[in-house]
Design an enzyme around this catalytic site. Structure first.
Site, PDB file in Angstrom:
ATOM      1  N   HIS A  90      70.471   4.328  52.457  1.00 56.03           N
ATOM      2  CA  HIS A  90      69.466   5.112  53.192  1.00 56.03           C
ATOM      3  C   HIS A  90      70.113   5.709  54.430  1.00 56.03           C
ATOM      4  O   HIS A  90      71.016   5.121  55.029  1.00 56.03           O
ATOM      5  CB  HIS A  90      68.229   4.279  53.553  1.00 56.03           C
ATOM      6  N   ASP A  92      68.087   7.060  57.017  1.00 55.38           N
ATOM      7  CA  ASP A  92      67.254   6.894  58.214  1.00 55.38           C
ATOM      8  C   ASP A  92      67.687   5.632  58.947  1.00 55.38           C
ATOM      9  O   ASP A  92      68.276   4.713  58.357  1.00 55.38           O
ATOM     10  CB  ASP A  92      65.775   6.822  57.848  1.00 55.38           C
ATOM     11  N   GLU A 156      63.529   4.199  54.705  1.00 53.05           N
ATOM     12  CA  GLU A 156      63.562   2.755  54.406  1.00 53.05           C
ATOM     13  C   GLU A 156      63.150   1.919  55.606  1.00 53.05           C
ATOM     14  O   GLU A 156      62.422   0.938  55.471  1.00 53.05           O
ATOM     15  CB  GLU A 156      64.960   2.355  53.917  1.00 53.05           C
TER      16      GLU A 156
END
Length: 451
Positions: A90, A92, A156
């Site tokens: 991920h 983020d 996430e």
């Protein structure tokens, strides 16, 4: 690391990997668009798209997920009839907290004492780079022997479930024989580890109201019900005298079988102050891998600076509960909701709002993929045997994938070992771990292709 062509290639690619991680860390890609611009996350997604296209991926796409964020998908075809492996990470990140508390700027990758510091360096932008390194090493040494799907999530850390819901609506997209989740970490630097269980998570916002407005504490204090005091009572009810989580009806006595976590080492990893006791009972592994854990993430109340002598009419708190393997997150959420309502004193009005939720996960460690990874890690970490450990954190997508693809073998590895201090100030990644795990992933893909 013993010399082999894959390891030599990864070592030669590390300077490029550092440059790319520097670029990726620079995006302030926090998927809370009330705090950080959505454009930063969108730019990070575009960067990953371009990286995948450069590596020859097909069908590269930005997926607009139902929570308003973006995930990135790509497909790299392998030989005819080859197995398919899904690689996950991920892009983020958690907010940097107090940026002034960082030793160096959180969104500027900085080398210090042999580690690379920056928000997301380990969790999980480093995981994106790990996947790229592994694939590049294979391409330079005979080619990638499996079909590879890559999915890089954009929310996430927020637990808002966008990618899970997208996968459920497009079940054919992420089908694979094996899944490598690059969002975990070794038990400690230099000890190869696969994570075999994850705690789930539920997050609730609780609000308490007692008065139409704040009151003078001298004129009304002592009889007027204080909403902040009521909230404190409610939050205190979530813990026993020893600090154990005590949610009515929730089992808090499970035990962890397997690799244990030395208490002195845990105190060091967690940076517990001298003289301060650990909370809970049982072994440390019981507490952080096998049992529920409640955390008060934040409270809305007047700050000390500028506070007035008032009885508070309203108060709010955000409460997180880590759900142990074997428990159901939906049922646990209802237990927590009922507990909060039951323990609100003085007839105060209480509201409970669900913010996020994810199921716990338990892997099948008897699968061929685990044997392939054990062999790969033995080469990447000479003299070390692969360990199985739990992790107290949550990756909700794991259960979604396990439900959608029950035959798929799911492994969790990554760069978030204790020294990485993920989610905290001065997050960092060990370049040596990035190198070794990239080698391990490359060798795993090669070994798995031959099973």
């Amino acid at each position: 690391m013993s010399s082999n062509p894959v390891a030599e290639t990864v070592a030669s690619l590390l300077p490029r990997a550092r440059e790319e991680l520097t670029e990726l860390v620079a995006f302030r890609s926090v998927a809370d668009f009330g705090q950080f611009p959505k454009s930063e996350s969108e730019a990070a997604a575009r960067w990953i798209c371009e990286a995948l296209r450069t590596e020859g991926f097909q069908d590269v796409a930005v997926l607009d997920t139902p929570d308003g964020t973006q995930s990135v998908y790509g497909f790299l075809p392998g030989p005819a009839g080859a197995r398919t492996v899904l690689l996950y990470a991920h892009y983020d990140v958690q907010p940097p907290l107090d940026e002034t508390a960082w030793s160096t700027p959180p969104f500027t990758l900085t080398e210090r004492d042999g580690r690379w510091y920056g928000r997301g360096a380990a969790d999980c932008k480093g995981g994106v780079i790990m996947h790229l390194l592994a694939l590049r090493a294979l391409k330079a040494n005979g080619g990638v022997p499996v079909n590879v799907k890559v999915i890089v999530e954009g929310s996430e850390e927020q637990g808002t479930g966008g990618l899970e819901r997208y996968a459920e609506e497009h079940p054919e997209l992420l089908t694979a024989d094996a899944v490598v989740i690059g969002d975990s970490g070794n038990f400690r630097v230099g000890l190869p580890t696969v994570t075999t269980t994850l705690r789930g998570m539920t997050m609730l916002r609780v609000g308490i109201d007692t008065l139409e407005g704040n009151l003078h504490s001298g004129q009304f204090g002592g009889a007027a019900p204080d909403a902040l005091a009521a909230l404190i009572r409610v939050l205190d009810s979530l813990r026993g005298e020893d600090g154990s989580t005590t949610v009515d009806g929730l089992d808090g006595e499970a035990h962890w079988e397997g690799l244990q976590y030395d208490e002195a080492q845990f105190r060091q990893d967690a940076k517990v102050l001298d003289g301060v006791e650990l909370i809970g009972s049982g072994t440390v592994a019981d507490r952080v891998w096998a049992r529920p854990a409640v955390t008060v993430l934040g409270i809305d109340c007047p700050p000390v600076v500028g506070a007035t002598p008032s009885v508070q009419a309203s108060a709010r708190a955000l409460v997180s509960l880590r759900v142990p393997p074997g428990a159901d997150a939906v049922a646990t959420t209802e237990l927590l909701r009922t507990h909060l309502e039951k323990h609100t004193p003085w007839g105060a009005r209480v509201t409970v709002e669900q913010i996020g939720q994810g199921q716990p996960f338990r892997a099948d460690t008897t699968s061929p993929a685990y044997a392939a990874m054990a062999g790969a890690m033995a080469v990447a970490y000479p003299g070390q045997e692969m360990q199985h450990a739990g992790q107290g954190g949550s990756i909700p997508l794991c259960n979604t994938l396990a439900s959608l693809y029950p035959e798929a073998e799911i492994l969790l590895i990554g760069l978030s070992e204790p020294e990485a201090q993920i989610h905290a100030v001065d997050e960092s990644v060990s370049p040596e771990e990035l190198e070794r795990l990239s080698v391990a992933e490359a060798l795993f893909l090669r070994a798995y292709a031959g099973n």
